[in-house]
Design a protein around this motif. Structure first.
Motif, short mmCIF file in Angstrom:
data_model
loop_
_atom_site.label_atom_id
_atom_site.label_comp_id
_atom_site.label_asym_id
_atom_site.label_seq_id
_atom_site.Cartn_x
_atom_site.Cartn_y
_atom_site.Cartn_z
N PRO A 33 0.81 -1.22 0.00
CA PRO A 33 0.00 0.00 0.00
C PRO A 33 0.85 1.28 0.00
O PRO A 33 1.95 1.31 0.55
CB PRO A 33 -0.79 -0.10 1.31
N GLY A 34 0.31 2.31 -0.60
CA GLY A 34 0.99 3.59 -0.66
C GLY A 34 1.31 4.17 0.71
O GLY A 34 2.35 4.80 0.89
N GLN A 35 0.42 3.96 1.69
CA GLN A 35 0.69 4.47 3.04
C GLN A 35 1.92 3.81 3.65
O GLN A 35 2.68 4.45 4.37
CB GLN A 35 -0.51 4.26 3.96
N VAL A 36 2.12 2.54 3.37
CA VAL A 36 3.30 1.83 3.88
C VAL A 36 4.56 2.42 3.24
O VAL A 36 5.56 2.66 3.92
CB VAL A 36 3.19 0.31 3.64
N VAL A 37 4.49 2.67 1.94
CA VAL A 37 5.63 3.27 1.23
C VAL A 37 5.92 4.66 1.79
O VAL A 37 7.08 5.00 2.06
CB VAL A 37 5.35 3.33 -0.29
N ALA A 38 4.88 5.46 1.97
CA ALA A 38 5.07 6.81 2.50
C ALA A 38 5.69 6.76 3.90
O ALA A 38 6.58 7.56 4.22
CB ALA A 38 3.74 7.55 2.54
N THR A 39 5.25 5.82 4.72
CA THR A 39 5.79 5.69 6.07
C THR A 39 7.26 5.29 6.01
O THR A 39 8.10 5.85 6.73
CB THR A 39 4.98 4.66 6.88
N LEU A 40 7.61 4.36 5.14
CA LEU A 40 9.01 3.95 4.98
C LEU A 40 9.86 5.14 4.54
O LEU A 40 10.92 5.39 5.12
CB LEU A 40 9.13 2.82 3.96
N LEU A 41 9.41 5.87 3.55
CA LEU A 41 10.19 7.00 3.05
C LEU A 41 10.30 8.11 4.09
O LEU A 41 11.34 8.78 4.18
CB LEU A 41 9.59 7.52 1.74
N TYR A 42 9.25 8.30 4.88
CA TYR A 42 9.30 9.30 5.95
C TYR A 42 10.38 8.91 6.97
O TYR A 42 11.22 9.73 7.34
CB TYR A 42 7.94 9.44 6.64
#
Length: 110
Positions: A33-42
């Motif tokens: 999911p995009g939210q998981v990717v965003a969390t990783l990148l954050y």
């Protein structure tokens, strides 16, 4: 039926890099999911960050951030820990997480 090789020629290098970036992420989970990717990148961009900062800056619900972090922990990319003398949770990349995010960045910037 044979495919015409011309239809597979890369016509936009930047878009191809994003495709390769996405395919690297899909190694974790074919439908990450995009939210998981965003969390990783954050976390990668602000290593040792507060969980609350992730919630506020990405405007994700507390439960969503908890699930995202748990998923990233399951992949072995992130670990959470408590700040000494506090109940606040912090998140940081594991060694595997640093290698993985470096691989992602090399797709875009090399």
């Amino acid at each position: 039926m044979d495919f015409d090789p011309v239809n597979r020629l890369i016509t936009n290098d930047a878009a191809n890099k994003l495709l390769l970036f996405n395919e690297k992420l899909r190694e974790l989970d074919r439908e990450v999911p995009g939210q998981v990717v965003a969390t990783l990148l954050y976390i990668a961009s602000r290593n040792n960050c507060h969980k609350i900062a992730i919630e506020e800056d990405l405007e994700f619900a507390t439960a969503s951030v908890s699930r995202n972090i748990q998923r990233l922990e399951g992949f072995g990319l992130v670990e959470k820990y408590q700040e000494e003398g506090s109940r606040r949770l912090l998140c940081k990349l594991t060694a595997k997480g640093k290698v993985f995010t470096d691989q992602l960045l090399s797709i875009i910037y090399d």
